[in-house]
Design an enzyme around this catalytic site. Structure first.
Site, short mmCIF file in Angstrom:
data_model
loop_
_atom_site.label_atom_id
_atom_site.label_comp_id
_atom_site.label_asym_id
_atom_site.label_seq_id
_atom_site.Cartn_x
_atom_site.Cartn_y
_atom_site.Cartn_z
N HIS A 130 -12.13 -32.99 -40.13
CA HIS A 130 -11.25 -33.26 -39.00
C HIS A 130 -9.83 -32.84 -39.37
O HIS A 130 -9.42 -32.95 -40.53
CB HIS A 130 -11.28 -34.75 -38.63
CG HIS A 130 -10.68 -35.06 -37.30
ND1 HIS A 130 -9.32 -35.23 -37.12
CD2 HIS A 130 -11.24 -35.21 -36.07
CE1 HIS A 130 -9.08 -35.49 -35.84
NE2 HIS A 130 -10.21 -35.48 -35.19
N GLU A 154 -17.53 -35.81 -33.26
CA GLU A 154 -18.41 -34.89 -32.55
C GLU A 154 -19.87 -35.04 -32.94
O GLU A 154 -20.76 -34.83 -32.12
CB GLU A 154 -17.96 -33.45 -32.78
CG GLU A 154 -16.65 -33.10 -32.11
CD GLU A 154 -16.33 -31.63 -32.25
OE1 GLU A 154 -17.06 -30.92 -32.95
OE2 GLU A 154 -15.32 -31.19 -31.65
#
Length: 367
Positions: A257, A312
């Site tokens: 991330h 995700e």
């Protein structure tokens, strides 16, 4: 005498994408990437997602913004869905070449805003209607009118399928929508604040944010996670597939991330929501095996770079378990994030300050 520094020349490396630059102060959300903590108006995301419906979380985020005096937003959002459904005939007459996301943008652009419904509610309540209607139109089916007696998550699932969704599916979708409600000054939120700072209308700011979200680098499209899971197929194949992908210098979807240097807290919130759904969905167990193999491989391949599971990964698994087509992942992200965009625009407009950063000229000198 020392020359005073020129602020216009004190710009960060453009390659860094303004990383680390503080461009706004906010009461809305705080992302602590080092500790893996997400706070929405003083409450951790773990204390909101899975604990309350979407409307209640929006009410929490919107407090002190004078959006609505209602005790619960469910009734207000239902009114907004009914008003939005009157715009659906425009979508039915539009070009069949439009994507679901483009249909949503068209519907929002055509949505009339009146004094009857506050603009943040009208806009936030409209997008689930446009998403469901667009999807059905794209499949050659007739759009379904909203059910004003239920919440946003339940009605969205009903408008998509025409069937009453299970309680488990409603809870899972509520959990997801709350999880993505707001997340600091990401690209789409920053876009909304910039547009809002010009004193443009809220609708224009949200349309701009939707444009920013459509870019694949934003992170609102977890569909490739499912592609990876499908390609691996079985738990026994996970380690070999992942090692081969890393050897080809490919990115493992759902890991790493831009902000978090540890595990994304939203990943665990969504993973918790899969416990009941996983009893009937073998893909959930497969995803857990793949996650374990991926984390081990990443730690070995990149020991100096912390890469952990991001939102995700389990977003893809949860939405797939609920029956949401992967083509709808980005449109659905927009549904959940829109109240956050609205909140940031309202906050920015309270300041009354135009966002106008400087640039550093590096072109040729005039002759």
């Amino acid at each position: 005498m020392t020359e005073a520094p020129n602020p216009a020349r004190m710009t960060p490396d453009p390659i860094a994408g303004l990383e680390g630059v503080v461009a706004a102060t906010t009461h809305l959300s705080d992302v602590d990437g080092e500790k893996g903590v997400l706070v929405l108006r003083g409450r951790r995301i773990e204390d909101l997602a899975g604990k309350m419906p979407f409307e209640a979380a929006v009410q929490h985020l919107w407090q002190d913004l004078n959006v609505s005096g209602a005790f619960s937003l469910q009734t207000d959002f239902a009114r907004a869905r009914r008003a939005a459904f009157a715009v659906v005939p425009i979508l039915e007459k539009a070009s069949a070449t439009l994507s679901v996301y483009e249909y949503m943008q068209l519907g929002l652009a055509a949505l009339p805003l009146t004094d009857d419904i506050p603009e943040p509610i009208a806009i936030s309540g409209a997008l689930p209607v446009f998403l469901a209607a667009a999807y059905r139109i794209s499949k050659g089916a007739k759009p379904i009118a909203p059910d004003l007696s239920v919440g946003s998550a339940a009605d969205l699932l009903h408008m998509l399928t025409g069937e009453a969704p299970s309680r488990y599916f409603i809870d899972a979708l509520d959990r997801y929508l709350v999880t993505i409600l707001d997340h600091g000054l990401n690209a789409s939120t920053f876009t909304a604040r910039v547009i809002g700072s010009t004193d443009a209308g809220l609708k224009q700011a949200v349309l701009g944010a939707m444009g920013a979200l459509s870019g694949p680098l934003h992170g609102g499209a977890p569909g490739p996670v499912l592609d990876m899971i499908d390609a691996i197929g079985t738990p026994d194949a996970a380690a070999g597939w992942i090692d081969a992908a890393l050897a080809r210098k490919e990115r493992l979807m759902g890991f790493g991330h831009r902000i978090y240097r540890t595990r994304d807290p939203r990943a665990d919130v969504l993973k918790d929501g899969l416990r009941i759904l996983g009893e009937e969905n073998p893909k959930v167990g497969l995803a857990e095996d793949i996650e374990e193999a991926a984390l081990a491989a990443l730690k070995k391949a990149k020991p100096d770079r912390p890469l952990d599971t991001n939102v995700e990964f389990y977003t893809a698994v949860l939405l797939d378990a609920v029956g949401i087509d992967r083509s709808l992942f980005t449109p659905l992200f927009a549904v959940g994030r829109t109240p956050g965009w609205c909140a940031h625009v309202l906050e920015q407009q309270r300041y009354g300050k135009l966002i106008r950063p400087a640039s550093q000229y590096v072109g040729p000198a005039p002759e």
